[in-house]
Write an enzyme that holds these catalytic residues in place. Structure first.
Site, PDB file in Angstrom:
ATOM      1  N   ASP A  55      77.484 105.370  60.294  1.00 40.67           N
ATOM      2  CA  ASP A  55      77.977 105.575  58.930  1.00 40.67           C
ATOM      3  C   ASP A  55      77.333 106.841  58.343  1.00 40.67           C
ATOM      4  O   ASP A  55      77.377 107.891  58.983  1.00 40.67           O
ATOM      5  CB  ASP A  55      77.717 104.311  58.107  1.00 40.67           C
ATOM      6  CG  ASP A  55      78.370 104.315  56.746  1.00 40.67           C
ATOM      7  OD1 ASP A  55      79.605 104.203  56.670  1.00 40.67           O
ATOM      8  OD2 ASP A  55      77.641 104.435  55.738  1.00 40.67           O
ATOM      9  N   TYR A 112      77.453 109.698  48.478  1.00 40.20           N
ATOM     10  CA  TYR A 112      78.892 109.960  48.360  1.00 40.20           C
ATOM     11  C   TYR A 112      79.161 111.163  47.463  1.00 40.20           C
ATOM     12  O   TYR A 112      80.087 111.941  47.714  1.00 40.20           O
ATOM     13  CB  TYR A 112      79.596 108.719  47.809  1.00 40.20           C
ATOM     14  CG  TYR A 112      79.630 107.583  48.801  1.00 40.20           C
ATOM     15  CD1 TYR A 112      80.728 107.392  49.625  1.00 40.20           C
ATOM     16  CD2 TYR A 112      78.542 106.708  48.943  1.00 40.20           C
ATOM     17  CE1 TYR A 112      80.766 106.358  50.560  1.00 40.20           C
ATOM     18  CE2 TYR A 112      78.568 105.673  49.865  1.00 40.20           C
ATOM     19  CZ  TYR A 112      79.678 105.512  50.668  1.00 40.20           C
ATOM     20  OH  TYR A 112      79.703 104.505  51.602  1.00 40.20           O
ATOM     21  N   HIS A 123      83.360  97.731  61.402  1.00 39.04           N
ATOM     22  CA  HIS A 123      82.535  98.879  61.028  1.00 39.04           C
ATOM     23  C   HIS A 123      81.081  98.710  61.449  1.00 39.04           C
ATOM     24  O   HIS A 123      80.402  99.688  61.758  1.00 39.04           O
ATOM     25  CB  HIS A 123      82.630  99.069  59.512  1.00 39.04           C
ATOM     26  CG  HIS A 123      81.796 100.189  58.983  1.00 39.04           C
ATOM     27  ND1 HIS A 123      82.053 101.508  59.268  1.00 39.04           N
ATOM     28  CD2 HIS A 123      80.690 100.181  58.184  1.00 39.04           C
ATOM     29  CE1 HIS A 123      81.154 102.276  58.651  1.00 39.04           C
ATOM     30  NE2 HIS A 123      80.317 101.489  58.006  1.00 39.04           N
TER      31      HIS A 123
END
Length: 274
Positions: A83, A184, A247
């Protein structure tokens, strides 16, 4: 910078994703420690590492890691990212290509290298919105983070309520969610950095792993975006879609991850596999 270390052999660094900590590697660390000196840090702002207000772009995060590796006395490493840890791992390998012997990346749409048809994820836009995301999630961290563990997993039972409690205890601490959202918010800057790095393809062997089934993405994944991106950024890439995993590959399929990493890092071959 908090880190966990153990084992013996060549140094192997594991970088976690969001919304996780070093604890995301708990199932694979003991087995890998039989053959490697395993180093598993908490990335800047997350877990038990300090939470500065800035520095969440991946060039800075990679430098955090480079300083840690140097402080531990290692010259070259095997490097694995999951990730957001993948983005840090790529930045590290691009900035210090002679110091990463082999690179493994998992489950990330690399900023600046998404497939053209990929729709923006709602949570990326939400997390990038300053202040309002923190305000809306405050006090609801358990509900919010649980959604990701439940809906991005092929097998949600692989991440127990006790595991989620562990993650939430860190992200609900003062500054925890803000630090996570800052990753982010740095994506646009990361994309520019990645475009600059991409002018020189990585030459070390790269293994890219993507989950084969993610419910919130509609189920079966035919081309994981991390494989798509790395085949643009590196010249020696092996891409594998991991069956029966969403994921959270290190938690959903830890035995598969251990086998793949042991084989990849022990193989002296540098033959390109497309």
């Amino acid at each position: 910078m908090h880190y966990v270390i153990g084992g013996k052999g060549d140094p192997l660094v594991l970088l976690h994703g969001w919304p996780e900590t070093w604890y995301g590697w708990r199932h694979v660390m003991p087995a890998l420690a039989k053959n490697f000196t395993v180093v598993v840090p908490d990335l800047r702002g997350l877990g038990d590492s300090s939470k500065p207000l800035s520095g969440y772009d991946d060039k800075t995060l990679a430098e955090d890691l480079h300083q840690l590796v140097g402080r531990l006395g290692f010259k070259t490493i095997f490097l694995v990212g999951h990730d957001i840890g993948t983005q840090v791992a790529y930045s590290y390998a691009a900035a210090h290509p002679t110091e990463v012997k082999k690179l493994v990346v998992m489950e990330l749409t690399i900023p600046g290298f998404a497939p053209a048809v990929r729709m923006p994820l709602w949570w990326v836009t939400f997390h990038q919105t300053p202040d309002i995301s923190e305000a809306l999630v405050e006090g609801k961290e358990m509900m919010y983070l649980s959604w990701f563990f439940h809906n991005l997993a092929y097998n949600p039972a692989a991440i127990t309520q006790a595991d989620i409690n562990e993650y939430v205890s860190h992200y609900s601490a003062p500054g925890g969610m803000r630090a996570g959202f800052e990753y982010y918010r740095a994506f646009p800057q990361d994309a520019i950095q990645n475009q600059n790095y991409s002018k020189t393809n990585l030459t070390m062997p790269v293994l890219a792993l993507g989950g084969g089934y993610i419910p919130t993405f509609g189920g079966n994944i035919t081309m994981p975006t991390v494989i798509y991106g790395m085949k643009i950024l590196a010249q020696n890439v092996t891409g594998i879609t991991v069956p029966n995993s969403g994921h959270w590959i290190p938690e959903e399929q830890p035995d598969v991850v251990v086998k793949l990493l042991n084989n990849f890092f022990s193989d002296n071959s540098t033959t390109s596999s497309k």
